[in-house]
Design an enzyme around this catalytic site. Structure first.
Site, mmCIF file in Angstrom:
data_model
loop_
_atom_site.group_PDB
_atom_site.id
_atom_site.type_symbol
_atom_site.label_atom_id
_atom_site.label_comp_id
_atom_site.label_asym_id
_atom_site.label_seq_id
_atom_site.Cartn_x
_atom_site.Cartn_y
_atom_site.Cartn_z
ATOM 1 N N ARG A 24 27.861 88.105 26.106
ATOM 2 C CA ARG A 24 28.303 87.816 27.485
ATOM 3 C C ARG A 24 27.320 88.525 28.405
ATOM 4 O O ARG A 24 27.191 89.746 28.372
ATOM 5 C CB ARG A 24 29.725 88.321 27.705
ATOM 6 C CG ARG A 24 30.091 88.379 29.179
ATOM 7 C CD ARG A 24 31.567 88.562 29.405
ATOM 8 N NE ARG A 24 32.283 87.337 29.102
ATOM 9 C CZ ARG A 24 33.512 87.061 29.531
ATOM 10 N NH1 ARG A 24 34.166 87.922 30.284
ATOM 11 N NH2 ARG A 24 34.094 85.928 29.216
ATOM 12 N N HIS A 28 29.969 78.478 30.263
ATOM 13 C CA HIS A 28 31.014 79.152 29.489
ATOM 14 C C HIS A 28 31.547 78.143 28.464
ATOM 15 O O HIS A 28 32.699 77.710 28.532
ATOM 16 C CB HIS A 28 32.120 79.634 30.434
ATOM 17 C CG HIS A 28 32.992 80.712 29.865
ATOM 18 N ND1 HIS A 28 32.850 81.219 28.584
ATOM 19 C CD2 HIS A 28 34.050 81.396 30.414
ATOM 20 C CE1 HIS A 28 33.765 82.143 28.370
ATOM 21 N NE2 HIS A 28 34.501 82.269 29.462
ATOM 22 N N GLN A 61 34.940 78.782 26.412
ATOM 23 C CA GLN A 61 36.154 78.578 27.207
ATOM 24 C C GLN A 61 36.505 77.094 27.263
ATOM 25 O O GLN A 61 37.662 76.696 27.120
ATOM 26 C CB GLN A 61 35.940 79.120 28.626
ATOM 27 C CG GLN A 61 37.090 78.854 29.577
ATOM 28 C CD GLN A 61 38.360 79.615 29.230
ATOM 29 O OE1 GLN A 61 38.320 80.822 29.022
ATOM 30 N NE2 GLN A 61 39.494 78.924 29.153
ATOM 31 N N ASP A 99 39.202 78.385 39.251
ATOM 32 C CA ASP A 99 38.685 79.682 38.794
ATOM 33 C C ASP A 99 38.604 80.600 40.019
ATOM 34 O O ASP A 99 38.681 80.125 41.164
ATOM 35 C CB ASP A 99 37.287 79.476 38.154
ATOM 36 C CG ASP A 99 36.785 80.712 37.422
ATOM 37 O OD1 ASP A 99 37.547 81.685 37.275
ATOM 38 O OD2 ASP A 99 35.613 80.703 36.991
ATOM 39 N N ARG A 139 41.687 79.979 22.941
ATOM 40 C CA ARG A 139 40.390 80.659 22.810
ATOM 41 C C ARG A 139 40.225 81.150 21.372
ATOM 42 O O ARG A 139 39.160 81.046 20.786
ATOM 43 C CB ARG A 139 40.301 81.857 23.775
ATOM 44 C CG ARG A 139 40.205 81.533 25.250
ATOM 45 C CD ARG A 139 38.923 80.805 25.626
ATOM 46 N NE ARG A 139 37.707 81.502 25.235
ATOM 47 C CZ ARG A 139 37.084 82.440 25.951
ATOM 48 N NH1 ARG A 139 37.566 82.782 27.123
ATOM 49 N NH2 ARG A 139 35.976 83.013 25.520
HETATM 50 N N1 CP Z 1 38.266 83.387 30.492
HETATM 51 C C1 CP Z 1 37.582 84.454 30.028
HETATM 52 O O1 CP Z 1 36.414 84.334 29.592
HETATM 53 O O2 CP Z 1 38.295 85.596 30.032
HETATM 54 P P1 CP Z 1 37.669 87.065 29.890
HETATM 55 O O3 CP Z 1 36.731 87.257 31.057
HETATM 56 O O4 CP Z 1 38.839 87.990 29.912
HETATM 57 O O5 CP Z 1 36.926 87.123 28.580
#
Ligand code: CP
Length: 318
Positions: free
Chosen positions: A116, A143, A146, A237, A304
Protein backbone atom coordinates in the site's frame (compact mmCIF):
# COMPACT_ATOMS: atom_id res chain seq x y z
CA UNK A 1 -19.40 -16.18 -20.86
CA UNK A 2 -20.81 -15.16 -17.48
CA UNK A 3 -19.66 -15.76 -13.92
CA UNK A 4 -22.39 -18.34 -13.19
CA UNK A 5 -21.24 -20.62 -16.04
CA UNK A 6 -17.51 -19.75 -15.86
CA UNK A 7 -15.27 -22.83 -15.50
CA UNK A 8 -12.13 -21.99 -13.46
CA UNK A 9 -8.83 -22.94 -15.05
CA UNK A 10 -6.54 -22.15 -12.10
CA UNK A 11 -4.25 -19.98 -14.22
CA UNK A 12 -2.81 -16.61 -13.12
CA UNK A 13 0.23 -18.10 -11.35
CA UNK A 14 2.97 -15.52 -10.85
CA UNK A 15 0.94 -12.69 -12.42
CA UNK A 16 1.11 -9.34 -10.65
CA UNK A 17 -2.02 -7.53 -9.46
CA UNK A 18 -0.99 -3.94 -10.14
CA UNK A 19 -4.21 -2.69 -11.73
CA UNK A 20 -7.34 -4.23 -13.28
CA UNK A 21 -6.10 -2.68 -16.56
CA UNK A 22 -3.92 -5.80 -16.85
CA UNK A 23 -6.78 -8.24 -16.18
CA UNK A 24 -9.17 -9.61 -18.79
CA UNK A 25 -12.83 -10.38 -18.14
CA UNK A 26 -11.92 -14.07 -17.97
CA UNK A 27 -9.19 -13.43 -15.40
CA UNK A 28 -11.54 -11.38 -13.21
CA UNK A 29 -14.12 -14.17 -13.40
CA UNK A 30 -11.33 -16.59 -12.43
CA UNK A 31 -10.60 -14.53 -9.30
CA UNK A 32 -14.28 -14.09 -8.41
CA UNK A 33 -15.16 -17.75 -8.87
CA UNK A 34 -12.17 -18.69 -6.70
CA UNK A 35 -13.29 -16.19 -4.03
CA UNK A 36 -16.79 -17.70 -4.04
CA UNK A 37 -15.34 -21.21 -3.60
CA UNK A 38 -12.95 -20.14 -0.82
CA UNK A 39 -15.83 -18.41 0.96
CA UNK A 40 -17.92 -21.57 0.68
CA UNK A 41 -15.06 -23.64 2.11
CA UNK A 42 -14.60 -21.25 5.01
CA UNK A 43 -18.29 -21.34 5.91
CA UNK A 44 -18.28 -25.17 5.60
CA UNK A 45 -15.18 -25.35 7.89
CA UNK A 46 -13.27 -27.18 5.13
CA UNK A 47 -9.50 -26.81 5.48
CA UNK A 48 -8.02 -25.01 2.50
CA UNK A 49 -4.34 -24.55 3.24
CA UNK A 50 -3.33 -24.10 -0.38
CA UNK A 51 -0.43 -21.79 0.44
CA UNK A 52 1.15 -23.86 3.25
CA UNK A 53 4.72 -22.69 3.80
CA UNK A 54 4.32 -19.52 1.72
CA UNK A 55 5.14 -16.07 3.06
CA UNK A 56 3.50 -12.79 2.13
CA UNK A 57 5.37 -9.54 2.88
CA UNK A 58 2.93 -6.69 3.49
CA UNK A 59 4.44 -3.21 3.05
CA UNK A 60 2.31 -0.35 4.35
CA UNK A 61 3.23 3.26 3.64
CA UNK A 62 -0.30 4.35 4.66
CA UNK A 63 -2.70 3.24 7.42
CA UNK A 64 -5.10 0.37 6.95
CA UNK A 65 -7.69 -1.70 8.78
CA UNK A 66 -9.44 -3.83 6.13
CA UNK A 67 -6.51 -4.39 3.79
CA UNK A 68 -4.16 -5.42 6.57
CA UNK A 69 -6.75 -7.64 8.26
CA UNK A 70 -7.88 -9.35 5.05
CA UNK A 71 -4.38 -10.14 3.78
CA UNK A 72 -3.01 -11.11 7.18
CA UNK A 73 -5.96 -13.28 8.15
CA UNK A 74 -6.27 -14.56 4.57
CA UNK A 75 -2.69 -15.83 4.24
CA UNK A 76 -3.01 -17.56 7.63
CA UNK A 77 -6.24 -19.28 6.57
CA UNK A 78 -4.42 -20.45 3.43
CA UNK A 79 -1.71 -22.02 5.58
CA UNK A 80 0.94 -19.36 4.97
CA UNK A 81 2.46 -16.57 7.06
CA UNK A 82 2.35 -12.78 6.83
CA UNK A 83 5.19 -10.38 7.58
CA UNK A 84 3.90 -6.88 8.34
CA UNK A 85 6.33 -4.14 7.31
CA UNK A 86 5.50 -0.54 8.07
CA UNK A 87 7.58 1.87 6.02
CA UNK A 88 8.18 3.72 9.30
CA UNK A 89 10.14 0.71 10.55
CA UNK A 90 12.02 -0.49 7.47
CA UNK A 91 14.82 1.12 5.47
CA UNK A 92 12.43 1.88 2.59
CA UNK A 93 11.09 4.70 4.77
CA UNK A 94 14.65 6.06 5.05
CA UNK A 95 15.18 6.12 1.32
CA UNK A 96 16.42 2.62 0.44
CA UNK A 97 15.34 2.11 -3.18
CA UNK A 98 12.37 -0.13 -3.81
CA UNK A 99 14.40 -2.05 -6.39
CA UNK A 100 16.87 -3.08 -3.66
CA UNK A 101 14.10 -3.91 -1.19
CA UNK A 102 12.43 -6.37 -3.56
CA UNK A 103 15.68 -8.14 -4.43
CA UNK A 104 16.47 -8.56 -0.73
CA UNK A 105 12.97 -9.96 -0.15
CA UNK A 106 13.48 -12.56 -2.85
CA UNK A 107 16.73 -13.67 -1.19
CA UNK A 108 14.74 -14.15 2.04
CA UNK A 109 12.33 -16.56 0.29
CA UNK A 110 9.36 -14.20 0.31
CA UNK A 111 6.69 -15.60 -2.04
CA UNK A 112 4.52 -12.53 -2.61
CA UNK A 113 4.45 -8.81 -1.83
CA UNK A 114 1.38 -6.78 -0.99
CA UNK A 115 2.07 -3.05 -0.92
CA UNK A 116 0.00 0.00 0.00
CA UNK A 117 1.71 3.15 -1.17
CA UNK A 118 1.23 6.45 -2.98
CA UNK A 119 2.76 6.17 -6.46
CA UNK A 120 1.69 3.48 -8.91
CA UNK A 121 5.21 3.69 -10.36
CA UNK A 122 6.59 2.15 -7.13
CA UNK A 123 4.59 -0.99 -7.88
CA UNK A 124 5.86 -1.00 -11.43
CA UNK A 125 9.40 -0.88 -10.07
CA UNK A 126 8.76 -3.72 -7.62
CA UNK A 127 7.34 -5.78 -10.49
CA UNK A 128 10.24 -4.88 -12.80
CA UNK A 129 13.05 -5.79 -10.41
CA UNK A 130 11.45 -8.79 -8.68
CA UNK A 131 10.25 -12.19 -9.81
CA UNK A 132 7.55 -12.65 -7.20
CA UNK A 133 3.91 -11.54 -7.49
CA UNK A 134 3.25 -7.92 -6.44
CA UNK A 135 -0.25 -7.10 -5.22
CA UNK A 136 -1.61 -3.57 -5.10
CA UNK A 137 -3.13 -2.88 -1.67
CA UNK A 138 -4.00 0.70 -2.78
CA UNK A 139 -2.16 3.44 -4.58
CA UNK A 140 -3.31 6.92 -5.49
CA UNK A 141 -4.36 5.54 -8.89
CA UNK A 142 -5.93 2.16 -8.20
CA UNK A 143 -7.46 -0.12 -5.54
CA UNK A 144 -8.07 -3.35 -7.47
CA UNK A 145 -8.40 -5.67 -4.45
CA UNK A 146 -11.20 -3.53 -3.02
CA UNK A 147 -13.07 -3.68 -6.31
CA UNK A 148 -12.88 -7.49 -6.45
CA UNK A 149 -14.65 -7.51 -3.07
CA UNK A 150 -17.18 -4.96 -4.35
CA UNK A 151 -17.94 -7.04 -7.45
CA UNK A 152 -18.36 -10.13 -5.30
CA UNK A 153 -20.84 -8.23 -3.09
CA UNK A 154 -22.84 -7.04 -6.11
CA UNK A 155 -22.88 -10.56 -7.58
CA UNK A 156 -24.05 -12.09 -4.29
CA UNK A 157 -26.87 -9.53 -4.13
CA UNK A 158 -28.17 -9.74 -7.68
CA UNK A 159 -26.80 -13.05 -9.02
CA UNK A 160 -25.66 -11.31 -12.22
CA UNK A 161 -23.80 -8.28 -13.53
CA UNK A 162 -25.76 -8.06 -16.74
CA UNK A 163 -28.28 -5.24 -16.84
CA UNK A 164 -27.08 -3.84 -13.49
CA UNK A 165 -25.68 -0.36 -12.96
CA UNK A 166 -23.27 0.94 -10.33
CA UNK A 167 -22.91 4.67 -9.72
CA UNK A 168 -19.90 6.12 -7.90
CA UNK A 169 -20.13 9.62 -6.44
CA UNK A 170 -16.82 11.36 -5.77
CA UNK A 171 -13.50 12.36 -7.17
CA UNK A 172 -11.92 10.47 -10.07
CA UNK A 173 -9.24 8.94 -7.86
CA UNK A 174 -8.24 5.35 -7.04
CA UNK A 175 -11.72 3.98 -6.26
CA UNK A 176 -13.39 5.60 -9.27
CA UNK A 177 -10.64 4.33 -11.56
CA UNK A 178 -10.74 0.75 -10.35
CA UNK A 179 -14.55 0.60 -10.20
CA UNK A 180 -14.76 1.86 -13.78
CA UNK A 181 -12.39 -0.85 -14.98
CA UNK A 182 -13.82 -3.64 -12.84
CA UNK A 183 -17.49 -3.00 -13.59
CA UNK A 184 -16.89 -2.54 -17.33
CA UNK A 185 -14.86 -5.74 -17.53
CA UNK A 186 -17.52 -7.90 -15.86
CA UNK A 187 -20.30 -6.44 -18.01
CA UNK A 188 -21.98 -4.06 -15.55
CA UNK A 189 -22.91 -0.49 -16.46
CA UNK A 190 -20.92 2.04 -14.46
CA UNK A 191 -21.34 5.78 -14.02
CA UNK A 192 -18.75 7.97 -12.33
CA UNK A 193 -20.32 11.20 -11.10
CA UNK A 194 -17.67 13.79 -10.20
CA UNK A 195 -17.76 17.58 -9.97
CA UNK A 196 -16.42 19.33 -13.04
CA UNK A 197 -12.62 19.20 -13.07
CA UNK A 198 -12.47 16.31 -10.57
CA UNK A 199 -13.31 13.45 -12.94
CA UNK A 200 -11.12 10.44 -13.79
CA UNK A 201 -8.23 10.84 -16.23
CA UNK A 202 -9.25 10.45 -19.90
CA UNK A 203 -6.88 7.54 -20.54
CA UNK A 204 -8.46 5.50 -17.74
CA UNK A 205 -11.98 6.27 -19.00
CA UNK A 206 -10.89 5.17 -22.49
CA UNK A 207 -9.30 1.99 -21.12
CA UNK A 208 -12.56 1.08 -19.33
CA UNK A 209 -14.68 1.88 -22.37
CA UNK A 210 -12.39 -0.12 -24.68
CA UNK A 211 -12.45 -3.13 -22.34
CA UNK A 212 -16.22 -3.09 -21.66
CA UNK A 213 -17.66 -6.62 -21.76
CA UNK A 214 -21.11 -7.61 -22.96
CA UNK A 215 -22.14 -4.08 -23.96
CA UNK A 216 -21.50 -2.52 -20.53
CA UNK A 217 -21.78 1.28 -20.60
CA UNK A 218 -19.10 3.50 -19.01
CA UNK A 219 -20.36 7.04 -18.34
CA UNK A 220 -18.62 9.97 -16.67
CA UNK A 221 -20.83 12.92 -15.75
CA UNK A 222 -21.37 15.73 -13.26
CA UNK A 223 -25.16 15.38 -13.54
CA UNK A 224 -26.27 13.86 -10.21
CA UNK A 225 -29.87 13.08 -11.22
CA UNK A 226 -28.82 11.35 -14.43
CA UNK A 227 -26.13 9.41 -12.58
CA UNK A 228 -28.33 7.95 -9.82
CA UNK A 229 -31.27 7.18 -12.09
CA UNK A 230 -31.49 3.43 -12.73
CA UNK A 231 -28.65 2.63 -10.29
CA UNK A 232 -28.68 -0.78 -8.57
CA UNK A 233 -25.59 -0.04 -6.47
CA UNK A 234 -24.73 3.40 -5.09
CA UNK A 235 -21.10 3.84 -4.05
CA UNK A 236 -19.11 6.64 -2.51
CA UNK A 237 -15.77 7.25 -0.81
CA UNK A 238 -14.32 9.87 1.53
CA UNK A 239 -13.91 13.38 0.11
CA UNK A 240 -10.20 13.38 0.97
CA UNK A 241 -8.14 10.23 0.57
CA UNK A 242 -5.02 9.46 2.59
CA UNK A 243 -2.29 11.91 1.67
CA UNK A 244 -4.70 14.55 0.29
CA UNK A 245 -5.03 17.86 2.11
CA UNK A 246 -8.49 19.18 3.04
CA UNK A 247 -9.69 21.76 0.56
CA UNK A 248 -12.92 23.69 1.30
CA UNK A 249 -13.55 24.39 -2.40
CA UNK A 250 -13.38 20.70 -3.26
CA UNK A 251 -15.52 19.82 -0.23
CA UNK A 252 -18.21 22.29 -1.35
CA UNK A 253 -18.18 20.80 -4.85
CA UNK A 254 -18.54 17.24 -3.50
CA UNK A 255 -21.18 17.97 -0.83
CA UNK A 256 -24.18 17.93 -3.27
CA UNK A 257 -23.12 14.35 -4.10
CA UNK A 258 -23.56 13.21 -0.50
CA UNK A 259 -25.34 9.85 -0.43
CA UNK A 260 -28.33 10.37 1.84
CA UNK A 261 -31.83 8.86 2.03
CA UNK A 262 -33.12 11.26 -0.65
CA UNK A 263 -30.34 10.16 -3.00
CA UNK A 264 -31.03 6.45 -2.35
CA UNK A 265 -34.74 7.05 -3.06
CA UNK A 266 -33.80 8.12 -6.59
CA UNK A 267 -31.96 4.84 -7.31
CA UNK A 268 -33.71 1.67 -8.47
CA UNK A 269 -36.01 -0.10 -5.98
CA UNK A 270 -33.84 -2.69 -4.22
CA UNK A 271 -30.64 -0.71 -4.81
CA UNK A 272 -27.81 -1.35 -2.37
CA UNK A 273 -25.30 1.05 -0.83
CA UNK A 274 -21.57 0.30 -0.91
CA UNK A 275 -18.54 2.08 0.58
CA UNK A 276 -14.95 0.87 0.73
CA UNK A 277 -14.67 2.29 4.29
CA UNK A 278 -13.66 3.99 6.46
CA UNK A 279 -16.65 6.32 6.07
CA UNK A 280 -17.00 9.87 7.34
CA UNK A 281 -20.57 10.14 8.58
CA UNK A 282 -22.23 13.41 7.65
CA UNK A 283 -19.73 14.11 4.86
CA UNK A 284 -19.88 11.81 1.81
CA UNK A 285 -22.65 9.68 3.36
CA UNK A 286 -25.17 9.97 6.15
CA UNK A 287 -25.40 7.70 9.17
CA UNK A 288 -28.96 6.85 8.07
CA UNK A 289 -27.67 5.35 4.80
CA UNK A 290 -24.72 3.54 6.37
CA UNK A 291 -27.02 1.92 8.93
CA UNK A 292 -30.01 1.57 6.57
CA UNK A 293 -31.54 -1.61 5.16
CA UNK A 294 -29.87 -1.02 1.80
CA UNK A 295 -26.38 -0.82 3.29
CA UNK A 296 -24.07 -3.74 2.44
CA UNK A 297 -20.89 -2.21 3.87
CA UNK A 298 -20.06 -5.03 6.26
CA UNK A 299 -20.66 -7.95 3.85
CA UNK A 300 -18.54 -5.88 1.45
CA UNK A 301 -15.78 -5.56 4.08
CA UNK A 302 -15.96 -9.31 4.76
CA UNK A 303 -15.62 -9.98 1.06
CA UNK A 304 -12.19 -8.32 1.18
CA UNK A 305 -11.06 -11.47 3.00
CA UNK A 306 -12.45 -13.90 0.42
CA UNK A 307 -11.34 -11.82 -2.57
CA UNK A 308 -7.83 -11.31 -1.21
CA UNK A 309 -7.50 -15.02 -0.48
CA UNK A 310 -8.38 -15.71 -4.11
CA UNK A 311 -5.77 -13.20 -5.28
CA UNK A 312 -3.04 -14.69 -3.08
CA UNK A 313 -3.94 -18.29 -3.89
CA UNK A 314 -4.08 -17.88 -7.66
CA UNK A 315 -0.99 -15.67 -7.91
CA UNK A 316 1.24 -17.32 -5.31
CA UNK A 317 0.48 -21.04 -5.64
CA UNK A 318 3.08 -23.49 -6.93
N1 CP B 1 -11.12 -0.01 2.08
C1 CP B 1 -9.86 -0.13 2.57
O1 CP B 1 -8.89 -0.32 1.80
O2 CP B 1 -9.80 -0.09 3.91
P1 CP B 1 -8.45 0.16 4.75
O3 CP B 1 -7.93 1.52 4.35
O4 CP B 1 -8.87 0.08 6.18
O5 CP B 1 -7.48 -0.93 4.39
Amino acid sequence: MDLASYKPTGKLKNKHMLTLMDYSTEEIFELLSCAIELKRKQYAHEKHEYLAGKTLAMIFEKSSTRTRLSFEQGIKQLGGSPIFLSSRDIQLGRGEPIRDTVRVMERMNIDGIMIRTFKQSDLDELAKYGHIPVINGLTDDFHPCQVLADLLTVYEEFGTFKGKKLVFFGEGFNMANSLMLGCAKVGMDVTICSPEGLGPRPEIIRAAQDAAFDGAKVVVTDNIGEAVSGADAVYTDVFFSMGQTKDPVKEAALMPMQVNAAMMAKANPGAIFLHCLPAHRGEEVTDEVLEGAYSRIFPEAENRLHAQKAVMYLLMKD
